[in-house]
Design a protein around this motif. Structure first.
Motif, PDB file in Angstrom:
ATOM      1  N   THR A   1      54.405 -11.400 -15.375  1.00 14.00           N
ATOM      2  CA  THR A   1      54.514 -12.229 -14.363  1.00 14.00           C
ATOM      3  C   THR A   1      53.337 -12.875 -13.858  1.00 14.00           C
ATOM      4  O   THR A   1      53.165 -13.946 -13.485  1.00 14.00           O
ATOM      5  N   VAL A   2      52.306 -12.184 -13.750  1.00  8.77           N
ATOM      6  CA  VAL A   2      51.004 -12.725 -13.112  1.00  8.77           C
ATOM      7  C   VAL A   2      50.481 -13.580 -14.273  1.00  8.77           C
ATOM      8  O   VAL A   2      49.939 -14.692 -13.884  1.00  8.77           O
ATOM      9  N   TRP A   3      50.388 -13.193 -15.232  1.00  9.82           N
ATOM     10  CA  TRP A   3      49.658 -14.033 -16.421  1.00  9.82           C
ATOM     11  C   TRP A   3      50.459 -15.436 -16.520  1.00  9.82           C
ATOM     12  O   TRP A   3      49.982 -16.313 -16.872  1.00  9.82           O
ATOM     13  N   ASN A   4      52.058 -15.473 -16.393  1.00 12.83           N
ATOM     14  CA  ASN A   4      52.805 -16.796 -16.331  1.00 12.83           C
ATOM     15  C   ASN A   4      52.121 -17.597 -15.449  1.00 12.83           C
ATOM     16  O   ASN A   4      51.816 -18.858 -15.388  1.00 12.83           O
ATOM     17  N   VAL A   5      51.871 -17.063 -14.028  1.00  8.55           N
ATOM     18  CA  VAL A   5      51.486 -17.845 -13.103  1.00  8.55           C
ATOM     19  C   VAL A   5      49.833 -18.492 -13.248  1.00  8.55           C
ATOM     20  O   VAL A   5      49.614 -19.713 -13.032  1.00  8.55           O
ATOM     21  N   LEU A   6      49.071 -17.540 -13.968  1.00 13.41           N
ATOM     22  CA  LEU A   6      47.744 -17.937 -14.216  1.00 13.41           C
ATOM     23  C   LEU A   6      47.866 -18.928 -15.251  1.00 13.41           C
ATOM     24  O   LEU A   6      46.649 -19.870 -15.297  1.00 13.41           O
ATOM     25  N   LEU A   7      48.764 -19.044 -16.193  1.00 12.71           N
ATOM     26  CA  LEU A   7      48.592 -19.949 -17.154  1.00 12.71           C
ATOM     27  C   LEU A   7      49.528 -21.201 -16.959  1.00 12.71           C
ATOM     28  O   LEU A   7      49.288 -22.229 -17.585  1.00 12.71           O
ATOM     29  N   ASP A   8      50.114 -21.189 -15.823  1.00  7.17           N
ATOM     30  CA  ASP A   8      50.806 -22.513 -15.379  1.00  7.17           C
ATOM     31  C   ASP A   8      49.811 -23.650 -14.657  1.00  7.17           C
ATOM     32  O   ASP A   8      50.067 -23.749 -13.426  1.00  7.17           O
ATOM     33  N   TRP A   9      49.023 -24.022 -15.341  1.00  9.15           N
ATOM     34  CA  TRP A   9      47.985 -24.726 -14.751  1.00  9.15           C
ATOM     35  C   TRP A   9      48.533 -26.013 -14.010  1.00  9.15           C
ATOM     36  O   TRP A   9      47.732 -26.384 -13.122  1.00  9.15           O
ATOM     37  N   ASP A  10      49.519 -26.654 -14.721  1.00 11.70           N
ATOM     38  CA  ASP A  10      49.818 -27.896 -14.025  1.00 11.70           C
ATOM     39  C   ASP A  10      50.347 -27.646 -12.555  1.00 11.70           C
ATOM     40  O   ASP A  10      50.376 -28.513 -11.830  1.00 11.70           O
ATOM     41  N   ASN A  11      50.561 -26.388 -12.152  1.00  9.87           N
ATOM     42  CA  ASN A  11      51.157 -26.143 -10.659  1.00  9.87           C
ATOM     43  C   ASN A  11      49.988 -25.540 -10.018  1.00  9.87           C
ATOM     44  O   ASN A  11      50.526 -25.261  -8.930  1.00  9.87           O
ATOM     45  N   TYR A  12      48.707 -25.554 -10.349  1.00  8.72           N
ATOM     46  CA  TYR A  12      47.828 -24.803  -9.455  1.00  8.72           C
ATOM     47  C   TYR A  12      47.677 -25.352  -8.133  1.00  8.72           C
ATOM     48  O   TYR A  12      47.636 -24.757  -7.139  1.00  8.72           O
ATOM     49  N   ALA A  13      47.953 -26.512  -7.957  1.00  7.07           N
ATOM     50  CA  ALA A  13      47.880 -27.426  -6.607  1.00  7.07           C
ATOM     51  C   ALA A  13      48.995 -26.725  -5.709  1.00  7.07           C
ATOM     52  O   ALA A  13      48.772 -26.721  -4.376  1.00  7.07           O
ATOM     53  N   GLU A  14      49.979 -26.095  -6.119  1.00  9.55           N
ATOM     54  CA  GLU A  14      50.998 -25.682  -5.323  1.00  9.55           C
ATOM     55  C   GLU A  14      50.377 -24.452  -4.487  1.00  9.55           C
ATOM     56  O   GLU A  14      51.255 -23.842  -3.474  1.00  9.55           O
ATOM     57  N   TRP A  15      49.532 -23.728  -5.006  1.00 10.37           N
ATOM     58  CA  TRP A  15      49.000 -22.463  -4.372  1.00 10.37           C
ATOM     59  C   TRP A  15      47.205 -22.142  -4.335  1.00 10.37           C
ATOM     60  O   TRP A  15      47.061 -21.395  -3.584  1.00 10.37           O
ATOM     61  N   ASN A  16      46.546 -22.973  -5.160  1.00 11.00           N
ATOM     62  CA  ASN A  16      45.267 -22.564  -5.287  1.00 11.00           C
ATOM     63  C   ASN A  16      44.313 -23.219  -4.429  1.00 11.00           C
ATOM     64  O   ASN A  16      44.126 -24.533  -4.417  1.00 11.00           O
ATOM     65  N   PRO A  17      43.785 -22.572  -3.612  1.00 11.16           N
ATOM     66  CA  PRO A  17      42.909 -23.470  -2.741  1.00 11.16           C
ATOM     67  C   PRO A  17      41.485 -23.716  -3.398  1.00 11.16           C
ATOM     68  O   PRO A  17      40.586 -24.236  -2.905  1.00 11.16           O
ATOM     69  N   PHE A  18      40.931 -23.158  -4.533  1.00 12.91           N
ATOM     70  CA  PHE A  18      39.935 -23.249  -5.353  1.00 12.91           C
ATOM     71  C   PHE A  18      40.101 -24.466  -6.444  1.00 12.91           C
ATOM     72  O   PHE A  18      39.238 -25.356  -6.541  1.00 12.91           O
ATOM     73  N   VAL A  19      40.826 -24.091  -7.474  1.00  7.25           N
ATOM     74  CA  VAL A  19      41.198 -24.898  -8.449  1.00  7.25           C
ATOM     75  C   VAL A  19      42.205 -25.957  -8.061  1.00  7.25           C
ATOM     76  O   VAL A  19      43.378 -25.371  -8.221  1.00  7.25           O
ATOM     77  N   ARG A  20      42.027 -27.098  -7.613  1.00  7.02           N
ATOM     78  CA  ARG A  20      43.264 -27.961  -7.057  1.00  7.02           C
ATOM     79  C   ARG A  20      43.943 -28.477  -8.577  1.00  7.02           C
ATOM     80  O   ARG A  20      45.005 -28.742  -8.471  1.00  7.02           O
ATOM     81  N   GLN A  21      43.287 -28.593  -9.580  1.00 10.61           N
ATOM     82  CA  GLN A  21      43.883 -29.444 -10.695  1.00 10.61           C
ATOM     83  C   GLN A  21      43.153 -28.699 -12.097  1.00 10.61           C
ATOM     84  O   GLN A  21      41.892 -28.711 -11.849  1.00 10.61           O
ATOM     85  N   GLN A  22      43.738 -28.141 -12.943  1.00 13.19           N
ATOM     86  CA  GLN A  22      43.146 -27.721 -14.259  1.00 13.19           C
ATOM     87  C   GLN A  22      44.387 -28.399 -15.281  1.00 13.19           C
ATOM     88  O   GLN A  22      45.286 -27.933 -15.640  1.00 13.19           O
ATOM     89  N   THR A  23      43.614 -29.327 -16.127  1.00 10.82           N
ATOM     90  CA  THR A  23      44.435 -30.058 -17.045  1.00 10.82           C
ATOM     91  C   THR A  23      43.828 -29.816 -18.392  1.00 10.82           C
ATOM     92  O   THR A  23      42.679 -30.002 -18.697  1.00 10.82           O
ATOM     93  N   LEU A  24      44.778 -29.588 -19.306  1.00  4.14           N
ATOM     94  CA  LEU A  24      44.412 -29.342 -20.676  1.00  4.14           C
ATOM     95  C   LEU A  24      44.205 -30.735 -21.404  1.00  4.14           C
ATOM     96  O   LEU A  24      44.916 -31.653 -20.816  1.00  4.14           O
ATOM     97  N   ALA A  25      43.165 -30.753 -22.136  1.00  2.00           N
ATOM     98  CA  ALA A  25      42.614 -31.943 -22.675  1.00  2.00           C
ATOM     99  C   ALA A  25      42.320 -32.020 -24.161  1.00  2.00           C
ATOM    100  O   ALA A  25      41.862 -30.928 -24.722  1.00  2.00           O
ATOM    101  N   ASP A  26      42.177 -33.272 -24.789  1.00  5.34           N
ATOM    102  CA  ASP A  26      41.544 -33.105 -26.175  1.00  5.34           C
ATOM    103  C   ASP A  26      39.959 -33.040 -26.108  1.00  5.34           C
ATOM    104  O   ASP A  26      39.349 -33.030 -25.199  1.00  5.34           O
TER     105      ASP A  26
END
Length: 210
Positions: free
Chosen positions: A44-69
């Motif tokens: 359950t925790v792993w799924n939240v950590l890996l859900d990078w597109d939704n970090y802005a909903e809860w994360n006060p440090f990493v506001r956006q984390q986007t996978l790129a090429d």
């Protein structure tokens, strides 16, 4: 002259004998990190950590984390979903990440509508160095400077703890080396530690629904 002794800027980090983090690199100048016990199973925790597109909903440090090429162009949104990331597994290694962060962190709680503090906003370009779903840990390293100038690698790791594995130990640590590491510590060490601690508290609240 700055001592070569590694300084870990957290009083709670050493409290656990159990750890799923790798040893510190020999050339580490300083490190920041945090850990916290979350009342939820490890997946359950792993799924939240890996859900990078939704970090802005809860994360006060990493506001956006986007996978790129490799050219730091964001990959299509359908390839950044939690399902797609989990399916990719270790193939995510050596892909790029774009991070938009707040150092020090925003006051808790936050959501997707919480405005950033432009005075504390920074962007970082990273390479995924480890994606180990069976071990529940991952890492990425900044690629904006060569290592002899500044190296910075962040690990996040989970371990099952508690009765029947119904709790999860979350650990996160970033280690710094290179010629500029001491200057970075002087300028941002305290703010970085605050940010790591705040993310741990926010992750616990996100997972536990509090």
């Amino acid at each position: 002259m700055r001592s070569s002794t590694v300084l870990v800027l957290t009083c709670t980090y050493a409290a656990y004998a159990q750890t799923n983090l790798p040893p510190l690199a020999n050339d580490t100048v300083f490190a920041v990190g945090t850990n916290i016990t979350i009342n939820a199973p490890i997946d359950t925790v792993w799924n939240v950590l890996l859900d990078w597109d939704n970090y802005a909903e809860w994360n006060p440090f990493v506001r956006q984390q986007t996978l790129a090429d490799e050219f730091f162009m964001p990959v299509p949104a359908e390839n950044r979903t939690l399902v797609a990331l989990k399916a990719a597994g270790s193939s995510l290694e050596n892909q790029r990440l774009i991070l938009n962060v707040q150092i020090p962190p925003l006051p808790l709680p936050v959501n997707a509508s919480t405005p950033s503090n432009i005075l504390h906003s920074q962007s970082s370009f990273e390479n995924i160095t480890a994606m180990q779903p069976t071990q529940h840990r991952m890492a990425w390293k900044q690629v904006m400077f060569p290592d002899f100038i500044l190296s910075a690698e962040r690990w996040s790791a989970l371990s099952s703890v508690g009765l029947f594995g119904l709790q999860t130990l979350y650990e996160s640590r970033e280690e710094y080396g290179g010629a500029l590491a001491g200057t970075l510590q002087d300028l941002f060490g305290e703010g970085l530690q605050e940010s790591f601690d705040a993310q741990g508290v926010a992750l616990k609240a996100r997972v536990e629904g509090s």
